[in-house]
Design a protein around this motif. Sequence first.
Motif, mmCIF file in Angstrom:
data_model
loop_
_atom_site.group_PDB
_atom_site.id
_atom_site.type_symbol
_atom_site.label_atom_id
_atom_site.label_comp_id
_atom_site.label_asym_id
_atom_site.label_seq_id
_atom_site.Cartn_x
_atom_site.Cartn_y
_atom_site.Cartn_z
ATOM 1 N N LYS A 1 -40.022 -110.072 122.013
ATOM 2 C CA LYS A 1 -38.677 -110.338 121.482
ATOM 3 C C LYS A 1 -38.340 -111.822 121.666
ATOM 4 O O LYS A 1 -37.792 -112.451 120.760
ATOM 5 C CB LYS A 1 -37.649 -109.461 122.207
ATOM 6 N N ASN A 2 -38.668 -112.383 122.816
ATOM 7 C CA ASN A 2 -38.414 -113.810 123.073
ATOM 8 C C ASN A 2 -39.214 -114.699 122.128
ATOM 9 O O ASN A 2 -38.742 -115.756 121.729
ATOM 10 C CB ASN A 2 -38.726 -114.172 124.519
ATOM 11 N N LYS A 3 -40.437 -114.287 121.769
ATOM 12 C CA LYS A 3 -41.265 -115.070 120.841
ATOM 13 C C LYS A 3 -40.666 -115.074 119.450
ATOM 14 O O LYS A 3 -40.781 -116.062 118.721
ATOM 15 C CB LYS A 3 -42.681 -114.519 120.802
ATOM 16 N N GLU A 4 -40.033 -113.954 119.073
ATOM 17 C CA GLU A 4 -39.417 -113.844 117.743
ATOM 18 C C GLU A 4 -38.176 -114.706 117.606
ATOM 19 O O GLU A 4 -37.838 -115.145 116.520
ATOM 20 C CB GLU A 4 -39.073 -112.385 117.433
ATOM 21 N N GLU A 5 -37.492 -114.940 118.710
ATOM 22 C CA GLU A 5 -36.226 -115.673 118.666
ATOM 23 C C GLU A 5 -36.395 -117.156 118.599
ATOM 24 O O GLU A 5 -37.263 -117.832 118.692
ATOM 25 C CB GLU A 5 -35.355 -115.337 119.874
#
Length: 173
Positions: free
Chosen positions: A169-173
């Motif tokens: 999720k952090n990589k997507e943001e």
Amino acid sequence: MKILAFDPSMTNTAAVVEEEGVIMRHYLVKTQKSQIKKIRVGNDDLDRCRKIVEWMMKIVKDEKPDIIGTEMPTGSKSSRASKSAGMVIGMMTNFEDLLTVTPGDVKKALCNNIKASKEDMIQIAIDVTEIEFEDINKGVREHVADAVGVIYAVKKLDEYKIIERAINKNKEE
């Protein structure tokens, strides 16, 4: 995502690294009882633990893993084995957010058989990694194979799945 897995023991400790789903590297450290008769067993044990922990800390520092997993000892058949298990557990307290699995979890995850032999573990580890097992001394291959199994077992844990979702999720943001 990078996973670092340990198979710790007082004699042969192995570590393997998985990056982006590929198990690529391994590390080994070997300690042995001091041959100097004047050194107390307890002091020798402390020296060996210190050497192993320093080695592990260096790998963690160099690799910067997202997740660290380890096999934790369970039952023991002798007082020395119990003492060694306690020392290994104590060594692992140096790592925060450590995901732990049992030897049975490791065998089940890698071989789908809780009673898998050392040879079965080694053969499957050879088949599923980029590690050159031919370059590893035959006497310590089982420890590298166990560390490979730790990665497979850790990936089955609910805690792993939660961490993996958060990282993705952090990589997507």
